[in-house]
Design an enzyme around this catalytic site. Structure first.
Site, PDB file in Angstrom:
ATOM      1  N   HIS A 238       0.827  -1.206   0.000  1.00 27.53           N
ATOM      2  CA  HIS A 238       0.000   0.000   0.000  1.00 27.53           C
ATOM      3  C   HIS A 238       0.864   1.260   0.000  1.00 27.53           C
ATOM      4  O   HIS A 238       1.647   1.466   0.931  1.00 27.53           O
ATOM      5  CB  HIS A 238      -0.887  -0.049   1.259  1.00 27.53           C
ATOM      6  CG  HIS A 238      -1.826   1.089   1.372  1.00 27.53           C
ATOM      7  ND1 HIS A 238      -1.844   1.928   2.457  1.00 27.53           N
ATOM      8  CD2 HIS A 238      -2.792   1.535   0.535  1.00 27.53           C
ATOM      9  CE1 HIS A 238      -2.793   2.835   2.296  1.00 27.53           C
ATOM     10  NE2 HIS A 238      -3.380   2.620   1.137  1.00 27.53           N
TER      11      HIS A 238
ATOM     12  N   GLU B 189       0.346  -0.663  -4.668  1.00 30.95           N
ATOM     13  CA  GLU B 189      -0.754   0.289  -4.897  1.00 30.95           C
ATOM     14  C   GLU B 189      -0.176   1.685  -4.808  1.00 30.95           C
ATOM     15  O   GLU B 189       0.742   1.943  -4.009  1.00 30.95           O
ATOM     16  CB  GLU B 189      -1.824   0.117  -3.814  1.00 30.95           C
ATOM     17  CG  GLU B 189      -3.058   0.998  -3.989  1.00 30.95           C
ATOM     18  CD  GLU B 189      -3.049   2.309  -3.192  1.00 30.95           C
ATOM     19  OE1 GLU B 189      -4.035   3.064  -3.298  1.00 30.95           O
ATOM     20  OE2 GLU B 189      -2.059   2.590  -2.464  1.00 30.95           O
TER      21      GLU B 189
ATOM     22  N   ASP C   6      -1.325   6.146  -5.587  1.00 32.86           N
ATOM     23  CA  ASP C   6      -2.414   7.101  -5.824  1.00 32.86           C
ATOM     24  C   ASP C   6      -2.002   8.062  -6.931  1.00 32.86           C
ATOM     25  O   ASP C   6      -0.881   8.582  -6.920  1.00 32.86           O
ATOM     26  CB  ASP C   6      -2.688   7.887  -4.537  1.00 32.86           C
ATOM     27  CG  ASP C   6      -2.980   6.951  -3.379  1.00 32.86           C
ATOM     28  OD1 ASP C   6      -4.049   6.334  -3.384  1.00 32.86           O
ATOM     29  OD2 ASP C   6      -2.113   6.811  -2.488  1.00 32.86           O
TER      30      ASP C   6
ATOM     31  N   HIS D 179      -0.746  11.029  -2.471  1.00 33.14           N
ATOM     32  CA  HIS D 179      -1.974  10.642  -1.784  1.00 33.14           C
ATOM     33  C   HIS D 179      -2.887  11.808  -1.405  1.00 33.14           C
ATOM     34  O   HIS D 179      -4.051  11.857  -1.770  1.00 33.14           O
ATOM     35  CB  HIS D 179      -1.674   9.820  -0.526  1.00 33.14           C
ATOM     36  CG  HIS D 179      -2.928   9.400   0.189  1.00 33.14           C
ATOM     37  ND1 HIS D 179      -3.507  10.154   1.198  1.00 33.14           N
ATOM     38  CD2 HIS D 179      -3.747   8.342   0.007  1.00 33.14           C
ATOM     39  CE1 HIS D 179      -4.610   9.562   1.603  1.00 33.14           C
ATOM     40  NE2 HIS D 179      -4.779   8.461   0.911  1.00 33.14           N
TER      41      HIS D 179
ATOM     42  N   GLU E 141      -4.645   3.835  -8.170  1.00 35.37           N
ATOM     43  CA  GLU E 141      -5.872   4.435  -7.632  1.00 35.37           C
ATOM     44  C   GLU E 141      -5.971   5.875  -8.114  1.00 35.37           C
ATOM     45  O   GLU E 141      -5.113   6.706  -7.787  1.00 35.37           O
ATOM     46  CB  GLU E 141      -5.876   4.392  -6.093  1.00 35.37           C
ATOM     47  CG  GLU E 141      -7.205   4.922  -5.571  1.00 35.37           C
ATOM     48  CD  GLU E 141      -7.211   5.266  -4.096  1.00 35.37           C
ATOM     49  OE1 GLU E 141      -6.412   4.708  -3.326  1.00 35.37           O
ATOM     50  OE2 GLU E 141      -8.038   6.129  -3.745  1.00 35.37           O
TER      51      GLU E 141
HETATM   52  O1  G3P Z   1      -6.831   1.584  -2.613  1.00 34.46           O
HETATM   53  C1  G3P Z   1      -6.864   1.253  -1.279  1.00 34.46           C
HETATM   54  C2  G3P Z   1      -6.508   2.453  -0.438  1.00 34.46           C
HETATM   55  O2  G3P Z   1      -5.344   3.022  -0.956  1.00 34.46           O
HETATM   56  C3  G3P Z   1      -7.607   3.481  -0.400  1.00 34.46           C
HETATM   57  O3  G3P Z   1      -7.399   4.460   0.543  1.00 34.46           O
HETATM   58  O4  G3P Z   1      -6.740   6.686   1.318  1.00 34.46           O
HETATM   59  O5  G3P Z   1      -5.067   4.865   1.310  1.00 34.46           O
HETATM   60  O6  G3P Z   1      -5.823   5.870  -0.835  1.00 34.46           O
HETATM   61  P1  G3P Z   1      -6.205   5.506   0.566  1.00 34.46           P
HETATM   62 MG    MG Z   2      -4.779   4.623  -2.242  1.00 32.87          MG
END
Ligand code: G3P
Ligand code: MG
Length: 240
Positions: free
Chosen positions: A10, A37, A39, A52, A112
């Site tokens: 993450h 993952e 953003d 993020h 994401e």
């Molecule tokens: O995609 C899962 C997670 O990344 C969603 O929440 O706020 O960490 O981007 P966030």
């Molecule tokens: Mg995310």
């Protein structure tokens, strides 16, 4: 079809290196993780970058909204010093930089999309363009978003992309939404999941993903319910 590993890094490995930086992605790879993952957001001049928050203060030495900055100025910010001094040279990566890393590391990536203050249409177009220029194996790419317009546009522009619908609150219409988008996965805050919900997601034909888990007992429980992949911040959790 997607073949996901049990763990997805993450924002990279954000307990070992500053989140969403190349250092975090390299660390994920070194730690043996095969998917990450990140953003995606758009700068004022239309560059897709990995970041993020909507604002810069928490994880850089900049101020204000990311979408108000041009990419040349953004590229000079320190995106790692807030985490530890040795990471001061880390910058906010561009999507292209990450795609070049994916080419050599062969990591799978969950992108994401966070439209934040920018145009959703422009973000989607720019992301798809970047992938045309630096292609990845389709089975190594999963797009997701909390923003349904972003997912709808992704599906509109590309009939074949793999989509994940993100939920932070349980939404009774998840099945209909995921079906309309022809999504591959339903991605939930792990607190929303129960064995019955995981079963329903599978019976509806979707993969079940959960974010973000940093306790091994919780990780094991979710896996015992059949959750296909789990977002984690700290890969050392699995070997302790
Ligand atoms: O995609 C899962 C997670 O990344 C969603 O929440 O706020 O960490 O981007 P966030
Ligand atoms: Mg995310």
């Amino acid at each position: 079809m997607l073949t996901l590993p049990p763990c997805i890094a993450h924002r990279g490995t954000r307990v070992l290196a500053p989140e969403n930086t190349m250092a975090a992605f390299r660390t994920a790879h070194q730690q043996g993780l095969s998917w990450l993952e990140c953003d995606l957001q758009l700068t004022r001049d239309g560059e897709v970058v990995i970041f993020h928050d909507e604002t810069l203060e928490r994880t850089t030495n900049g101020v204000g909204k990311l979408s108000d900055w041009d990419s040349d100025k953004l590229a000079k910010l320190d995106a790692g010093g807030w985490f530890k001094d040795i990471f001061r040279s880390e910058r906010i990566p561009t999507l292209t930089q990450l795609l070049l890393f994916a080419k050599v590391s062969h990591m799978g990536i969950n992108f994401e999309l966070k439209p934040a203050g920018a145009s959703t249409d422009m973000l989607v177009m720019k992301v798809l363009e970047a992938l045309v220029l630096n292609p990845m194996p389709p089975e190594h790419v999963l797009f997701s978003s909390f923003a349904m317009p972003a997912l709808t546009l992704l599906r509109h522009y590309d009939a074949n992309v793999q989509l994940g619908v993100l939920y932070d609150k349980w939404d009774k219409s998840w099945r209909e939404t995921a079906s309309c988008l022809r999504a591959s996965a339903v991605i939930c805050n792990h607190r929303l999941l129960t064995p019955r919900r995981v079963q329903a997601i599978h019976e509806a034909g979707f993969l079940s993903l959960a974010y973000t888990v940093n306790r091994l007992s919780r990780f094991d429980r979710l896996r015992s319910w059949g959750v296909d992949a789990i977002f984690i911040d700290d890969p050392r959790m699995l070997t302790r």
